[in-house]
Scaffold this active site. Structure first.
Site, mmCIF file in Angstrom:
data_model
loop_
_atom_site.group_PDB
_atom_site.id
_atom_site.type_symbol
_atom_site.label_atom_id
_atom_site.label_comp_id
_atom_site.label_asym_id
_atom_site.label_seq_id
_atom_site.Cartn_x
_atom_site.Cartn_y
_atom_site.Cartn_z
ATOM 1 N NE ARG A 29 -37.297 -59.772 84.884
ATOM 2 C CZ ARG A 29 -36.140 -60.142 85.454
ATOM 3 N NH1 ARG A 29 -36.097 -60.337 86.751
ATOM 4 N NH2 ARG A 29 -35.062 -60.331 84.737
ATOM 5 N NE ARG B 215 -30.474 -61.764 81.804
ATOM 6 C CZ ARG B 215 -31.742 -61.544 82.132
ATOM 7 N NH1 ARG B 215 -32.686 -61.468 81.197
ATOM 8 N NH2 ARG B 215 -32.071 -61.389 83.389
ATOM 9 N NE ARG C 25 -24.981 -62.341 87.015
ATOM 10 C CZ ARG C 25 -26.067 -61.676 87.433
ATOM 11 N NH1 ARG C 25 -26.036 -60.954 88.518
ATOM 12 N NH2 ARG C 25 -27.186 -61.754 86.752
ATOM 13 C CE LYS D 66 -29.707 -63.275 90.854
ATOM 14 N NZ LYS D 66 -30.263 -63.938 89.653
HETATM 15 P P1 AMP Z 1 -29.522 -59.085 87.135
HETATM 16 O O1 AMP Z 1 -30.406 -57.925 87.450
HETATM 17 O O2 AMP Z 1 -28.918 -59.719 88.369
HETATM 18 O O3 AMP Z 1 -30.183 -60.089 86.249
HETATM 19 O O4 AMP Z 1 -28.260 -58.498 86.333
HETATM 20 C C1 AMP Z 1 -28.454 -57.854 85.092
HETATM 21 C C2 AMP Z 1 -27.164 -57.756 84.336
HETATM 22 O O5 AMP Z 1 -26.215 -56.982 85.084
HETATM 23 C C3 AMP Z 1 -26.457 -59.076 84.063
HETATM 24 O O6 AMP Z 1 -26.970 -59.747 82.934
HETATM 25 C C4 AMP Z 1 -25.018 -58.585 83.844
HETATM 26 O O7 AMP Z 1 -24.873 -57.986 82.576
HETATM 27 C C5 AMP Z 1 -24.900 -57.473 84.877
HETATM 28 N N1 AMP Z 1 -24.381 -57.964 86.173
HETATM 29 C C6 AMP Z 1 -25.021 -57.951 87.373
HETATM 30 N N2 AMP Z 1 -24.242 -58.455 88.336
HETATM 31 C C7 AMP Z 1 -23.084 -58.799 87.744
HETATM 32 C C8 AMP Z 1 -21.877 -59.391 88.210
HETATM 33 N N3 AMP Z 1 -21.704 -59.742 89.486
HETATM 34 N N4 AMP Z 1 -20.885 -59.615 87.303
HETATM 35 C C9 AMP Z 1 -21.023 -59.266 86.017
HETATM 36 N N5 AMP Z 1 -22.128 -58.719 85.510
HETATM 37 C C10 AMP Z 1 -23.167 -58.479 86.361
#
Ligand code: AMP
Length: 191
Positions: free
Chosen positions: A127, A144, A88, A13
């Protein structure tokens, strides 16, 4: 262009979001990056969510919804964007839709990147060796992915029913995946 990238952790993403934002000339709004910035700079929101991010859990809906609406509402108000990592949960999707429909800012495309789970785990562990991300560890990655299956994947049905979902094979080179996404978006627009 108001597109959403909806895919599990490790599907690409972030990488594709940056490339698509550049290609379509719109901002890339990545909620994970925004939240990590809050943590890094020690804002009240960052202090509140740090432990949640470290555990690979989802930040409470009301906090993320407020953060994303503030970013889209501006100033400057954003007409187009590539949204990565939001919504999400079904509650987030409903809140975003309620806010956007009266302002003519609903998503026009939702891109799902399909990558097999063993490949996701391999990419995230790789990563983790260089990212410095506290959530790229074997145990947190499992958590996750579980959260994605449980809370985020159900959104695919919702966007499918709305007729704006495109399925894209997320394996192979970065360039190939970008091209597939752009072709799929163009096909959706022509439909
Ligand atoms: P990412 O960089 O997209 O993998 O997001 C990293 C972390 O940010 C996730 O594991 C969540 O803890 C938090 N996070 C990001 N976007 C959301 C969302 N829309 N709702 C809830 N938590 C989020």
């Amino acid at each position: 262009m108001r597109a959403l990238l909806l895919a599990p952790p490790g599907a690409g993403k972030g990488t594709q979001g940056t490339r698509l934002a550049q290609a379509y000339g719109v901002p890339h709004l990545a909620t994970g990056d925004m939240l990590r910035d809050h943590v890094a700079t020690g804002t009240p929101l960052g202090i509140e969510v740090k432990a949640v991010l470290d555990a690979g859990d989802l930040v409470p809906d009301r906090l993320v919804i407020a953060m994303v609406i503030a970013a889209v509402a501006g100033p400057p108000p954003l007409d187009g964007f590539i949204l990565d990592g939001f919504p999400r949960t079904v509650a987030q999707a409903e809140a975003a839709y309620e806010w956007a429909k009266d302002r003519d800012r609903t998503f026009d495309t939702v891109v799902h990147l399909d990558v097999p789970e063993d490949e996701l785990v391999r990419r995230l562990l790789e990563r983790g060796e260089t990212s410095g991300r506290t959530d790229d560890t074997a145990e947190t990655i499992r958590h996750r992915l579980h959260r994605y299956e449980e809370s985020t994947k159900p959104l695919l049905d919702l966007y499918e029913q709305r007729g704006i979902l495109v399925e894209v094979d997320g394996t192979g080179s970065v360039e190939d995946v970008t091209r597939r996404i752009q072709d799929a978006i163009a096909a959706l627009v022509r439909r």
